[in-house]
Design a protein around this motif. Structure first.
Motif, PDB file in Angstrom:
ATOM      1  N   MET A   1       0.846  -1.197   0.000  1.00 15.87           N
ATOM      2  CA  MET A   1       0.000   0.000   0.000  1.00 15.87           C
ATOM      3  C   MET A   1       0.880   1.246   0.000  1.00 15.87           C
ATOM      4  N   LYS A   2       0.672   2.107  -0.966  1.00  8.52           N
ATOM      5  CA  LYS A   2       1.503   3.300  -1.088  1.00  8.52           C
ATOM      6  C   LYS A   2       1.216   4.307   0.010  1.00  8.52           C
ATOM      7  N   PHE A   3      -0.075   4.511   0.358  1.00  9.35           N
ATOM      8  CA  PHE A   3      -0.407   5.528   1.353  1.00  9.35           C
ATOM      9  C   PHE A   3      -1.449   5.015   2.340  1.00  9.35           C
ATOM     10  N   LYS A   4      -1.444   5.646   3.517  1.00 10.37           N
ATOM     11  CA  LYS A   4      -2.444   5.391   4.545  1.00 10.37           C
ATOM     12  C   LYS A   4      -2.998   6.735   5.014  1.00 10.37           C
ATOM     13  N   ILE A   5      -4.288   6.754   5.281  1.00 12.37           N
ATOM     14  CA  ILE A   5      -4.921   7.914   5.890  1.00 12.37           C
ATOM     15  C   ILE A   5      -5.409   7.466   7.259  1.00 12.37           C
ATOM     16  N   VAL A   6      -4.736   7.930   8.287  1.00  7.24           N
ATOM     17  CA  VAL A   6      -4.998   7.494   9.657  1.00  7.24           C
ATOM     18  C   VAL A   6      -5.752   8.594  10.388  1.00  7.24           C
ATOM     19  N   GLY A   7      -6.847   8.225  11.028  1.00  2.00           N
ATOM     20  CA  GLY A   7      -7.575   9.192  11.828  1.00  2.00           C
ATOM     21  C   GLY A   7      -7.785   8.655  13.227  1.00  2.00           C
ATOM     22  N   ASP A   8      -7.650   9.507  14.241  1.00  5.18           N
ATOM     23  CA  ASP A   8      -8.089   9.031  15.553  1.00  5.18           C
ATOM     24  C   ASP A   8      -9.605   8.851  15.486  1.00  5.18           C
ATOM     25  N   SER A   9     -10.182   8.188  16.470  1.00  6.11           N
ATOM     26  CA  SER A   9     -11.575   7.755  16.328  1.00  6.11           C
ATOM     27  C   SER A   9     -12.587   8.885  16.417  1.00  6.11           C
ATOM     28  N   CYS A  10     -12.146  10.099  16.684  1.00  5.01           N
ATOM     29  CA  CYS A  10     -13.053  11.234  16.597  1.00  5.01           C
ATOM     30  C   CYS A  10     -13.274  11.650  15.148  1.00  5.01           C
ATOM     31  N   THR A  11     -12.533  11.051  14.225  1.00  3.56           N
ATOM     32  CA  THR A  11     -12.695  11.354  12.805  1.00  3.56           C
ATOM     33  C   THR A  11     -14.056  10.908  12.286  1.00  3.56           C
ATOM     34  N   ASP A  12     -14.711   9.972  12.962  1.00  5.90           N
ATOM     35  CA  ASP A  12     -16.056   9.520  12.600  1.00  5.90           C
ATOM     36  C   ASP A  12     -16.125   9.003  11.161  1.00  5.90           C
ATOM     37  N   PHE A  13     -15.189   8.110  10.842  1.00  4.61           N
ATOM     38  CA  PHE A  13     -15.251   7.439   9.544  1.00  4.61           C
ATOM     39  C   PHE A  13     -16.590   6.729   9.383  1.00  4.61           C
ATOM     40  N   THR A  14     -17.089   6.681   8.162  1.00  2.30           N
ATOM     41  CA  THR A  14     -18.314   5.937   7.882  1.00  2.30           C
ATOM     42  C   THR A  14     -17.975   4.457   7.672  1.00  2.30           C
ATOM     43  N   LYS A  15     -19.005   3.620   7.629  1.00  2.00           N
ATOM     44  CA  LYS A  15     -18.796   2.192   7.361  1.00  2.00           C
ATOM     45  C   LYS A  15     -18.171   1.982   5.992  1.00  2.00           C
ATOM     46  N   GLU A  16     -18.554   2.813   5.037  1.00  3.40           N
ATOM     47  CA  GLU A  16     -17.981   2.713   3.689  1.00  3.40           C
ATOM     48  C   GLU A  16     -16.511   3.078   3.691  1.00  3.40           C
ATOM     49  N   ASP A  17     -16.129   4.064   4.487  1.00  2.00           N
ATOM     50  CA  ASP A  17     -14.720   4.462   4.570  1.00  2.00           C
ATOM     51  C   ASP A  17     -13.864   3.315   5.095  1.00  2.00           C
ATOM     52  N   ILE A  18     -14.320   2.674   6.161  1.00  2.00           N
ATOM     53  CA  ILE A  18     -13.526   1.656   6.830  1.00  2.00           C
ATOM     54  C   ILE A  18     -13.302   0.436   5.935  1.00  2.00           C
ATOM     55  N   LYS A  19     -14.159   0.234   4.937  1.00  2.00           N
ATOM     56  CA  LYS A  19     -13.974  -0.883   4.011  1.00  2.00           C
ATOM     57  C   LYS A  19     -12.766  -0.665   3.100  1.00  2.00           C
ATOM     58  N   LYS A  20     -12.303   0.570   2.990  1.00  2.73           N
ATOM     59  CA  LYS A  20     -11.162   0.889   2.138  1.00  2.73           C
ATOM     60  C   LYS A  20      -9.875   0.679   2.930  1.00  2.73           C
ATOM     61  N   ASP A  21      -8.943  -0.072   2.348  1.00  2.00           N
ATOM     62  CA  ASP A  21      -7.775  -0.485   3.131  1.00  2.00           C
ATOM     63  C   ASP A  21      -6.798   0.641   3.432  1.00  2.00           C
ATOM     64  N   TYR A  22      -6.954   1.808   2.791  1.00  2.00           N
ATOM     65  CA  TYR A  22      -6.040   2.904   3.111  1.00  2.00           C
ATOM     66  C   TYR A  22      -6.549   3.788   4.246  1.00  2.00           C
ATOM     67  N   PHE A  23      -7.791   3.588   4.687  1.00  2.95           N
ATOM     68  CA  PHE A  23      -8.287   4.296   5.858  1.00  2.95           C
ATOM     69  C   PHE A  23      -8.059   3.452   7.112  1.00  2.95           C
ATOM     70  N   VAL A  24      -7.519   4.059   8.155  1.00  7.11           N
ATOM     71  CA  VAL A  24      -7.303   3.362   9.425  1.00  7.11           C
ATOM     72  C   VAL A  24      -7.791   4.256  10.565  1.00  7.11           C
ATOM     73  N   SER A  25      -8.602   3.702  11.450  1.00 10.91           N
ATOM     74  CA  SER A  25      -9.067   4.428  12.624  1.00 10.91           C
ATOM     75  C   SER A  25      -8.321   3.936  13.861  1.00 10.91           C
ATOM     76  N   VAL A  26      -7.730   4.864  14.601  1.00 13.07           N
ATOM     77  CA  VAL A  26      -7.000   4.528  15.826  1.00 13.07           C
ATOM     78  C   VAL A  26      -7.855   4.978  17.013  1.00 13.07           C
ATOM     79  N   PRO A  27      -8.320   4.039  17.834  1.00 15.20           N
ATOM     80  CA  PRO A  27      -9.317   4.388  18.854  1.00 15.20           C
ATOM     81  C   PRO A  27      -8.762   5.104  20.076  1.00 15.20           C
ATOM     82  N   LEU A  28      -9.535   6.091  20.524  1.00 16.46           N
ATOM     83  CA  LEU A  28      -9.372   6.612  21.871  1.00 16.46           C
ATOM     84  C   LEU A  28     -10.178   5.702  22.792  1.00 16.46           C
ATOM     85  N   THR A  29     -10.002   5.866  24.088  1.00 18.72           N
ATOM     86  CA  THR A  29     -10.802   5.115  25.061  1.00 18.72           C
ATOM     87  C   THR A  29     -11.528   6.098  25.966  1.00 18.72           C
TER      88      THR A  29
END
Length: 278
Positions: A1-29
């Motif tokens: 994978m050439k690039f990754k777009i990483v968001g902390d979990s406040c980014t509120d990615f949609t279900k469709e976003d998360i299906k894409k392998d270049y989107f990554v959500s890093v959770p807060l607790t």
């Protein structure tokens, strides 16, 4: 994978976003009276709202560790990280530390951490813009420059049913006045360089939202070139009405409605709406 777009979990990615392998959500607790909730795909908003409502104290959030961020980079050659405003969380500082630690061992990897100076839909707006540019083959440095410019001109506006969560967490330093809840007066607010400031107030949620909509027209520029994202916490019909009214009055290029995940739910509270324009 050439690039990754990483968001902390406040980014509120949609279900469709998360299906894409270049989107990554890093959770807060989030800790609610000793009960730890991980803000990931298993987040249960209804259960969370019940727990917060029953708890007299203040839920606490914790940002991702640098190690969690580094794991999210994978084998990408270019990494773009979008975090919650550095004025509201330590997530940005943790991501910056992860960048420095990772590049000590992998100096060839390009990493940029965007302090969104926003939250929820504002973060998602930036993530989607990065996606558009990166999938289109734009150079890393040009993406950073263009997305930073949008970030600096982006508007984040919101009206909440209650300011209690923000008050308990010390996030209301820019709010001029708090009125008695018995009067049903709702402030409408905006993000200002990552901080929260009060624009005005009105009697009732409907009037406060109307005032916020007016404010968009008073302060917005080149709206036909901009994207609108409406985030809502457990009030989809309110969000639909808000989006419909905004689109009837202003010529946005594109719009979408998203539901808040854990961190955004904590701060927006039941019934809160957030508008991001950029």
């Amino acid at each position: 994978m050439k690039f990754k777009i990483v968001g902390d979990s406040c980014t509120d990615f949609t279900k469709e976003d998360i299906k894409k392998d270049y989107f990554v959500s890093v959770p807060l607790t989030i800790d609610v009276d000793g009960y730890e909730i991980i803000d990931d795909e298993n987040f249960d908003q209804a259960d969370f709202l019940r727990r917060v409502d029953a708890y007299e104290g203040c839920p606490k959030s914790a940002c991702p560790s640098p190690e969690c961020y580094m794991q999210s980079f994978g084998d990408a050659k270019e990494v773009y990280v979008v975090t919650l405003s550095s004025q509201l969380s330590g997530s940005y500082n943790s991501a910056e530390l992860a960048k420095r630690m990772y590049q000590e061992k992998h100096p060839e990897v390009k990493i940029h951490v965007f302090d969104s100076k926003s939250a929820s839909g504002g973060q998602l707006l930036l993530a989607h813009l990065i996606e558009e540019y990166a999938t289109g083959g734009m150079r890393f440095e040009d993406i950073v420059e263009k997305v930073s410019a949008v970030r600096d001109s982006m508007q984040t506006l919101f009206v909440l049913e209650s300011l209690e969560a923000l008050r308990k967490n010390g996030r209301l330093t820019g709010v001029k006045a708090l009125v008695a809840s018995a009067l049903d007066v709702k402030p409408y607010l905006r993000g200002d360089n990552g901080n929260i400031v009060q624009i005005g107030q009105a009697r009732g949620m409907k009037k406060a939202i109307g005032k916020m909509i007016d404010y968009v027209g008073e302060t917005g520029h080149n709206l036909a070139e901009k994207v609108l994202i409406v985030s809502h916490c457990n009030c989809k019909e309110r969000a639909k009405d808000l989006e419909r009214e905004l689109l009837s009055r202003y010529p946005f290029k594109k719009s979408m409605i998203i539901d808040t995940r854990g961190i955004s739910t904590l701060y927006a509270g039941d019934g809160g709406v957030i508008v991001a324009i950029g």
